[in-house]
Design a protein around this motif. Structure first.
Motif, PDB file in Angstrom:
ATOM      1  N   VAL A   1      11.400   5.641  -5.411  1.00 17.56           N
ATOM      2  CA  VAL A   1      10.837   4.590  -4.564  1.00 17.56           C
ATOM      3  C   VAL A   1      10.645   5.105  -3.137  1.00 17.56           C
TER       4      VAL A   1
ATOM      5  N   LEU B   1       3.289  -0.451  -7.332  1.00 18.79           N
ATOM      6  CA  LEU B   1       3.667  -0.064  -5.975  1.00 18.79           C
ATOM      7  C   LEU B   1       4.054  -1.303  -5.167  1.00 18.79           C
TER       8      LEU B   1
ATOM      9  N   SER C   1       7.579   7.174  -2.459  1.00 20.42           N
ATOM     10  CA  SER C   1       6.244   6.611  -2.681  1.00 20.42           C
ATOM     11  C   SER C   1       5.578   6.254  -1.346  1.00 20.42           C
TER      12      SER C   1
ATOM     13  N   TYR D   1       6.161   2.744   0.136  1.00 26.37           N
ATOM     14  CA  TYR D   1       7.492   2.556   0.698  1.00 26.37           C
ATOM     15  C   TYR D   1       7.547   3.067   2.132  1.00 26.37           C
TER      16      TYR D   1
ATOM     17  N   SER E   1       8.108  -1.147  -3.927  1.00 26.58           N
ATOM     18  CA  SER E   1       8.183  -0.244  -2.774  1.00 26.58           C
ATOM     19  C   SER E   1       9.067  -0.815  -1.671  1.00 26.58           C
TER      20      SER E   1
END
Lengths: 307, 249, 248
Positions: free
Chosen positions: C196, C175, C199, C202, C179
């Motif tokens: 991405v 992550l 997530s 992000y 991200s």
């Protein structure tokens, strides 16, 4: 020289603290030899010196005719050590714990495997051979530690408090296995603060207190020398057990007044108890029993072994 | 000593799975995330080489260090404090040097394992520019030992794992970030530059980079090798004295 | 609960805490400044051009809010539940599991907020944002912390053994890398970009970056809603799982 372990004036100091204060010990081949004493008596320090992982501060120590200061690895090659706290590898299997340990002694892999199988059988863990150590019970782990101590077919097995922390059933199983080892002629050296363990296993023992040896003989001879044949244990309901001591005078060779009970050391317990009742002292409970090493220890040091 | 190595290998057979993530997958993710991602923005490259090619050898040396850190910290502390594995070994006819040497040998085995895997993948990405890249293997072992030996000495001196978190955050992480893995050391402030050159990783990064790019490191390279050897020897002596003090009392 | 955690601190623990603060700062200097010198300026999705350090700094801030919250919840929480038997003792008192969980979360938040505030001060000192924007970004980092703290608790109730922490650590690191932290999401191929952008880290990075670079738009409202929803969902899961694990 007939003793496997020979110590004269053996001292171990840690800084200003003296853990072992000049002891003389001789352990003969084939016997089970015990160090009896309360926590902090110097038993474990003595065992670590015999195990050649702790150099003596002063005095003579010879093990298997060698000097631990110089020949540590050679001596350890012929010792089996079962430490007070299990230090097995809990992520390995039961069998791998034995085979990897055997390799530390330079034992060939095939021999190590065969010996592991024999030893697992001996300590009754064959069924668990390929399970991990982590989930085993305390008693099983201790038996595995004992098996590991035997993997090099040692001349002397050192057992530091072999049954401390085990439940009664597990203790009896360990004793039974150790007794069989003794019958096979293996020399056992053990420490304990349990008098029943010492009486069960030891041919000869030393009583240690404050780093010194206060008595040395077979369990029976120690009891004969330092105690009477029988003991009467009296408990009174009154808070002050001591006030009864006067009223009991003349009944016994010797008294011990403990916080919760009074011990009368006598040749014949029933006679003594009858005399107690004749004097119209009515204890809340009364028990007649044979003398034990606990009484010897109490007599020698004025303290109980296990508080 | 070999029997101690053998013990660790048997143990590793049980636990290798979880170590694959940290010693192989994470460096690979870093290679992709940085080398390709960030590298895409470093349009000029560095010293005439693409950012990815420039960074991969540094990342390999850094991976060698991460691998030994994993084994030289918690396990060593635990083998003294919690699992007492070293004490069990000391009761056998092994000397402290055998116990220490066996464990360090195992760490070097793990370095070889993860660096070999990394080299193969780096080759697949086409980032190795010279057959001298195989020299990265011994270089990684050397820088691995130069870090492992003093770290083992440290782990053998502490009683609580809080001190390991301190070591990792105040020494290992800064070393990994400022030893020329991600950007040239020359752009650091002179004081930080000096610190980076004192620590072992920067020399491992330099030597590895020379190897994969096929640049002759010259006499400087020899001095760097010797300097790493000094770290190995000093760390070994320190660690051995710690082991003696803990195991023979 | 919170009181017990505060009193359990020793001096070594304070150093560890300081280390937790130091981590994003080190990354900022190494990647933001060091690698930034090789990159120069970077173009945001909205077209604004900022220096690389100003681009990376808010991402480090959001990531450290995440990792601080996760560390305090997953690791401590699992350890206490499984090994220290601390919760069993507390459950003998009339405290419900979810109250214990919220106590834990509050603690994680106090710690995380301290880190964030300190990091924002550094950003202002390095001229990577303005004091006003930093002030506005602070609640965004607190929200990030709460969302990941809740996620960490929910995860902790699902952990089987210590080995699972390697998995968590790896997921966390992935992550951290991907991200939109070090490069804009637009740098990735279309499919990867969608993953991405969905997530949680992000969204947090996008929110904080929007504020510190002064490019807030409607997307940032979406970010806030996303993080709130994540928090609510994870708290529900954590509460249910704790009831099941502890009150059997």
């Amino acid at each position: 020289m007939s003793s496997l372990i020979h110590a004269r004036g053996l001292v171990k100091r840690f800084g200003s603290f003296t853990a072992v204060d000049g002891i003389d010990v001789d352990v003969r081949p084939g016997e089970a030899f015990g160090f009896l004493g309360p926590n902090g008596a110097g038993k474990s320090s003595t065992m670590r010196m015999i195990g050649c992982v702790s150099p003596p501060t002063e005095g003579v120590l010879e093990i298997l005719g060698m000097d631990p200061r110089r020949d540590g690895p050679a001596i350890r090659a012929r010792l089996g050590v079962c430490p007070q706290l299990d230090n097995l590898d809990v992520e390995l299997t039961v069998r791998e714990n034995l085979t990897t340990y055997a390799r530390f002694f330079g034992i060939p892999r095939a021999v190590a495997r065969a010996r592991a199988a024999e030893l697992l059988d001996f300590v009754q863990l064959t069924e668990r051979a390929d399970s991990q150590v982590e989930p085993l019970s305390g008693g099983m782990k201790r038996r595995l530690t004992i098996a590991r101590a035997l993997v090099n077919e040692p001349d002397i097995v050192l057992l530091d408090e072999p049954t401390t922390g085990l439940d009664p059933q597990a203790r009896h199983l360990v004793w039974e296995r150790l007794f069989r080892l003794k019958q096979q002629g293996v020399t056992l050296v053990l420490t304990t603060h349990y008098m029943d363990e010492a009486e069960q296993l030891c041919d000869r023992l030393v009583v240690m207190d404050g780093g010194r040896i206060v008595a040395q003989d077979s369990p029976r001879a120690l009891i004969e020398r330092y105690s009477t044949r029988e003991v009467v244990e009296l408990r009174f309901t009154a808070d002050d057990q001591g006030s009864y001591a006067e009223k009991l005078s003349g009944i016994a060779e010797r008294f011990e007044v403990l916080p919760d009970r009074i011990l009368l050391y006598v040749a014949d317990g029933d006679d003594a108890l009858a005399e107690v009742h004749r004097r119209e002292l009515s204890p809340a409970s009364a028990l007649v029993r044979r003398s034990s090493l606990e009484d010897v220890f109490l007599h020698l040091t004025g303290r109980t072994l296990v508080d | 000593m070999t029997s101690v190595l053998e013990y660790h290998l048997v143990h590793y057979r049980r636990t290798w799975r979880s170590s694959v993530l940290s010693t192989l997958l994470l460096p690979l993710l870093t290679m992709v995330g940085f080398g390709l991602g960030v590298g895409g923005y470093v349009t000029a490259g560095i010293d005439g080489v693409s950012y990815l090619d420039w960074m991969v050898p540094g990342l390999i040396a850094s991976t060698a260090v991460q691998t030994v850190i994993g084994e030289a910290t918690w396990p060593v502390l635990s083998y003294f404090e919690w699992l007492k594995v070293y004490f069990a070994q000391a009761a056998a006819p092994l000397r402290p040097a055998d116990i220490l040497g066996g464990h360090l040998a195992f760490m070097m085995f793990r370095v070889l394992l993860s660096v070999t895997a990394f080299l193969v993948i780096a080759a697949a990405f086409g980032t190795l520019r010279s057959p001298w890249a195989v020299a990265v293997l011994p270089i990684s072992v050397l820088v691995g030992l130069a870090v492992a030996a003093p770290v083992v000495a440290y782990s053998a001196s502490i009683r609580s794992d809080s001190y390991l978190a301190i070591l990792i955050r105040f020494a290992v992480l800064p070393m990994s970030l400022f030893s020329g893995v991600f950007f040239p050391i020359d752009s650091l402030h002179p004081v930080l530059r000096a610190v980076a050159w004192v620590l072992p990783l920067s020399h491992g990064v330099d030597l590895s980079r020379a190897a994969t790019l096929g640049v002759n490191p010259g006499l400087d390279g020899l001095w760097q090798l010797l300097y790493l050897l000094v770290w190995c020897a000093g760390g070994w002596l320190l660690a051995l004295s710690r082991f003696r003090r803990r195991l023979v009392v | 609960m919170t009181a017990r955690n505060v009193t359990a601190l020793g001096s070594a623990y304070w150093l560890v805490m300081l280390g937790g603060f130091l981590e994003p700062v080190l990354y900022l200097f190494s990647i933001g400044v060091g690698v930034g010198a090789l990159i120069g300026d970077i173009t945001l999705p909205g077209g604004e051009v900022v220096g690389y350090a100003a681009f990376v700094a808010p991402a480090m801030l959001a990531s450290s809010a995440m990792s601080g919250a996760l560390a305090e919840t997953t690791f401590n929480f699992f350890g206490k539940m499984k090994f220290m038997r601390l919760y069993d003792g507390m459950l003998a008192t009339p405290i419900r599991p979810i109250e214990i969980a919220l106590g834990e979360l509050t603690w994680a938040m106090i710690r995380g907020s301290l880190y964030s505030a300190a990091f924002l001060v550094i950003m202002v000192l390095m001229d990577l944002t303005t004091p006003l924007r930093a002030l506005a970004a602070f609640p965004a980092t607190v929200l990030t912390g709460f969302a990941f703290g809740a996620a960490g608790m929910a995860t902790a109730t699902l952990i089987r053994s210590w080995q699972d922490f390697d998995l968590i650590g790896s997921a966390q690191f992935a992550l951290f890398l991907f991200s939109g932290t070090f490069v804009p999401a637009t740098a990735y191929p279309e499919v990867v970009r969608w993953v991405v952008e969905a997530s949680p880290l992000y969204r947090a990075v996008d929110l904080v970056r929007g504020i510190t670079t002064g490019t807030v738009g409607w997307v940032q409202v979406l970010d806030v809603l996303y993080l709130l929803a994540l928090m609510a969902l994870c708290l529900t899961v954590a509460g249910r799982r704790m009831n099941k694990l502890l009150c059997k």
